[in-house]
Design a protein around this motif. Structure first.
Motif, PDB file in Angstrom:
ATOM      1  N   ASP A  32      11.297  46.794  49.841  1.00 16.88           N
ATOM      2  CA  ASP A  32      10.957  47.726  48.774  1.00 16.88           C
ATOM      3  C   ASP A  32      11.703  49.045  48.910  1.00 16.88           C
ATOM      4  O   ASP A  32      11.646  49.889  48.042  1.00 16.88           O
ATOM      5  CB  ASP A  32       9.451  47.973  48.753  1.00 16.88           C
ATOM      6  CG  ASP A  32       8.999  48.675  47.481  1.00 16.88           C
ATOM      7  OD1 ASP A  32       9.550  48.355  46.409  1.00 16.88           O
ATOM      8  OD2 ASP A  32       8.130  49.549  47.566  1.00 16.88           O
ATOM      9  N   PRO A  34      15.045  51.540  49.202  1.00 14.89           N
ATOM     10  CA  PRO A  34      16.420  51.526  48.698  1.00 14.89           C
ATOM     11  C   PRO A  34      17.413  51.497  49.847  1.00 14.89           C
ATOM     12  O   PRO A  34      17.089  51.836  50.973  1.00 14.89           O
ATOM     13  CB  PRO A  34      16.521  52.851  47.938  1.00 14.89           C
ATOM     14  CG  PRO A  34      15.529  53.741  48.614  1.00 14.89           C
ATOM     15  CD  PRO A  34      14.405  52.837  49.069  1.00 14.89           C
ATOM     16  N   THR A  74      19.066  46.094  35.091  1.00 11.92           N
ATOM     17  CA  THR A  74      18.187  45.134  35.769  1.00 11.92           C
ATOM     18  C   THR A  74      16.744  45.620  35.838  1.00 11.92           C
ATOM     19  O   THR A  74      15.836  44.811  35.975  1.00 11.92           O
ATOM     20  CB  THR A  74      18.679  44.856  37.201  1.00 11.92           C
ATOM     21  OG1 THR A  74      18.717  46.081  37.938  1.00 11.92           O
ATOM     22  CG2 THR A  74      20.049  44.208  37.200  1.00 11.92           C
ATOM     23  N   PHE A  75      16.535  46.926  35.756  1.00 15.04           N
ATOM     24  CA  PHE A  75      15.188  47.461  35.921  1.00 15.04           C
ATOM     25  C   PHE A  75      14.259  46.938  34.833  1.00 15.04           C
ATOM     26  O   PHE A  75      14.540  47.056  33.647  1.00 15.04           O
ATOM     27  CB  PHE A  75      15.208  48.992  35.914  1.00 15.04           C
ATOM     28  CG  PHE A  75      13.941  49.589  36.415  1.00 15.04           C
ATOM     29  CD1 PHE A  75      13.729  49.754  37.777  1.00 15.04           C
ATOM     30  CD2 PHE A  75      12.940  49.946  35.541  1.00 15.04           C
ATOM     31  CE1 PHE A  75      12.544  50.292  38.250  1.00 15.04           C
ATOM     32  CE2 PHE A  75      11.751  50.478  36.008  1.00 15.04           C
ATOM     33  CZ  PHE A  75      11.550  50.644  37.365  1.00 15.04           C
ATOM     34  N   GLY A  76      13.170  46.305  35.256  1.00 11.78           N
ATOM     35  CA  GLY A  76      12.188  45.761  34.321  1.00 11.78           C
ATOM     36  C   GLY A  76      12.606  44.457  33.667  1.00 11.78           C
ATOM     37  O   GLY A  76      11.868  43.912  32.855  1.00 11.78           O
ATOM     38  N   LEU A  97      15.145  42.460  44.865  1.00 16.27           N
ATOM     39  CA  LEU A  97      13.825  43.059  45.078  1.00 16.27           C
ATOM     40  C   LEU A  97      13.910  44.473  45.636  1.00 16.27           C
ATOM     41  O   LEU A  97      12.911  45.181  45.685  1.00 16.27           O
ATOM     42  CB  LEU A  97      12.997  42.168  46.008  1.00 16.27           C
ATOM     43  CG  LEU A  97      12.592  40.835  45.406  1.00 16.27           C
ATOM     44  CD1 LEU A  97      11.855  39.989  46.445  1.00 16.27           C
ATOM     45  CD2 LEU A  97      11.747  41.006  44.160  1.00 16.27           C
ATOM     46  N   ARG A  98      15.090  44.900  46.031  1.00 14.75           N
ATOM     47  CA  ARG A  98      15.275  46.259  46.543  1.00 14.75           C
ATOM     48  C   ARG A  98      15.427  47.255  45.395  1.00 14.75           C
ATOM     49  O   ARG A  98      15.853  46.903  44.307  1.00 14.75           O
ATOM     50  CB  ARG A  98      16.528  46.331  47.416  1.00 14.75           C
ATOM     51  CG  ARG A  98      16.387  45.601  48.710  1.00 14.75           C
ATOM     52  CD  ARG A  98      17.643  45.762  49.532  1.00 14.75           C
ATOM     53  NE  ARG A  98      17.442  45.211  50.840  1.00 14.75           N
ATOM     54  CZ  ARG A  98      16.902  45.863  51.858  1.00 14.75           C
ATOM     55  NH1 ARG A  98      16.540  47.109  51.718  1.00 14.75           N
ATOM     56  NH2 ARG A  98      16.736  45.273  53.023  1.00 14.75           N
ATOM     57  N   ARG A  99      15.082  48.491  45.697  1.00 12.05           N
ATOM     58  CA  ARG A  99      15.377  49.555  44.748  1.00 12.05           C
ATOM     59  C   ARG A  99      16.871  49.785  44.778  1.00 12.05           C
ATOM     60  O   ARG A  99      17.493  49.590  45.799  1.00 12.05           O
ATOM     61  CB  ARG A  99      14.655  50.829  45.153  1.00 12.05           C
ATOM     62  CG  ARG A  99      13.174  50.712  45.025  1.00 12.05           C
ATOM     63  CD  ARG A  99      12.534  52.028  45.369  1.00 12.05           C
ATOM     64  NE  ARG A  99      11.114  51.819  45.550  1.00 12.05           N
ATOM     65  CZ  ARG A  99      10.367  52.573  46.308  1.00 12.05           C
ATOM     66  NH1 ARG A  99      10.876  53.579  46.960  1.00 12.05           N
ATOM     67  NH2 ARG A  99       9.093  52.333  46.412  1.00 12.05           N
ATOM     68  N   PRO A 100      17.516  50.177  43.762  1.00 16.06           N
ATOM     69  CA  PRO A 100      16.996  50.616  42.476  1.00 16.06           C
ATOM     70  C   PRO A 100      16.982  49.505  41.430  1.00 16.06           C
ATOM     71  O   PRO A 100      16.816  49.782  40.249  1.00 16.06           O
ATOM     72  CB  PRO A 100      18.018  51.682  42.068  1.00 16.06           C
ATOM     73  CG  PRO A 100      19.307  51.129  42.569  1.00 16.06           C
ATOM     74  CD  PRO A 100      18.947  50.439  43.874  1.00 16.06           C
ATOM     75  N   GLY A 102      14.946  46.699  40.598  1.00 20.51           N
ATOM     76  CA  GLY A 102      13.692  46.653  39.880  1.00 20.51           C
ATOM     77  C   GLY A 102      13.387  45.525  38.921  1.00 20.51           C
ATOM     78  O   GLY A 102      12.547  45.700  38.049  1.00 20.51           O
ATOM     79  N   PRO A 103      14.023  44.348  39.021  1.00 19.88           N
ATOM     80  CA  PRO A 103      13.629  43.280  38.098  1.00 19.88           C
ATOM     81  C   PRO A 103      12.478  42.447  38.661  1.00 19.88           C
ATOM     82  O   PRO A 103      12.130  42.554  39.836  1.00 19.88           O
ATOM     83  CB  PRO A 103      14.886  42.411  38.021  1.00 19.88           C
ATOM     84  CG  PRO A 103      15.433  42.496  39.409  1.00 19.88           C
ATOM     85  CD  PRO A 103      15.159  43.929  39.838  1.00 19.88           C
ATOM     86  N   THR A 104      11.922  41.605  37.815  1.00 20.93           N
ATOM     87  CA  THR A 104      11.057  40.523  38.269  1.00 20.93           C
ATOM     88  C   THR A 104      11.999  39.361  38.566  1.00 20.93           C
ATOM     89  O   THR A 104      12.868  39.054  37.763  1.00 20.93           O
ATOM     90  CB  THR A 104      10.060  40.128  37.174  1.00 20.93           C
ATOM     91  OG1 THR A 104       9.218  41.252  36.922  1.00 20.93           O
ATOM     92  CG2 THR A 104       9.228  38.911  37.579  1.00 20.93           C
TER      93      THR A 104
END
Length: 149
Positions: A32, A34, A74-76, A97-100, A102-104
């Motif tokens: 989780d 970055p 990729t976020f969201g 799965l790492r920041r930044p 942010g996808p499922t």
């Protein structure tokens, strides 16, 4: 000898593909958090206090760089990875799965029932099986970014 015992006999500093149990654990550790400036050579401290570089297999890293270079958000989003290999699918899942990013993330594999139903929900679909023509138009929705490795 098992594949795992052979791979784990490779010294960490020579594990170029990041396949040893220690390298995999380091990649998954702090999933989780970055990685500063996406520097995938960040050193991690091991249990015995020594430091080793975080090894990221080149194909997953290349996929991440391709997505970044083309400014694909990729976020969201929903990323579906078809394939769960130790060299591409699993490390790629961990990187997303790492920041930044942010996808499922969903991983589809040979035991997945009705994979087409899942792949059609993807915003980004990555085929990492090495099997030609596995992904057909029926598996993809309009507007989906498709990457075949």
């Amino acid at each position: 000898y098992s594949e795992a015992s052979i791979v784990n006999s490779i010294p960490m500093e020579k594990d170029a593909d990041g396949l040893s149990s220690r390298s995999v654990a380091m990649l998954l550790q702090d999933a989780d958090s970055p990685i500063p400036h996406l520097d995938f050579s960040v050193e991690r401290v091991t249990d015995n206090g020594s430091t080793h570089p975080l090894i990221v297999p080149c194909t997953p890293l290349g996929i991440i760089e391709l997505i970044r270079a083309h400014i694909i958000p990729t976020f969201g989003k929903h990323v579906v990875i078809v394939g769960r290999s130790n060299i591409v699918g699993k490390p790629l899942m961990s990187l997303f799965l790492r920041r930044p990013f942010g996808p499922t993330v969903t991983v589809v594999h040979s035991n997945t029932l009705n994979p087409c139903r899942i792949t059609k929900t993807a915003d980004i679909l990555i085929s990492a099986t090495g099997e030609a023509h596995l992904i057909t138009p029926e598996w993809v929705s309009e507007g989906t970014v498709v990457i075949d490795v």
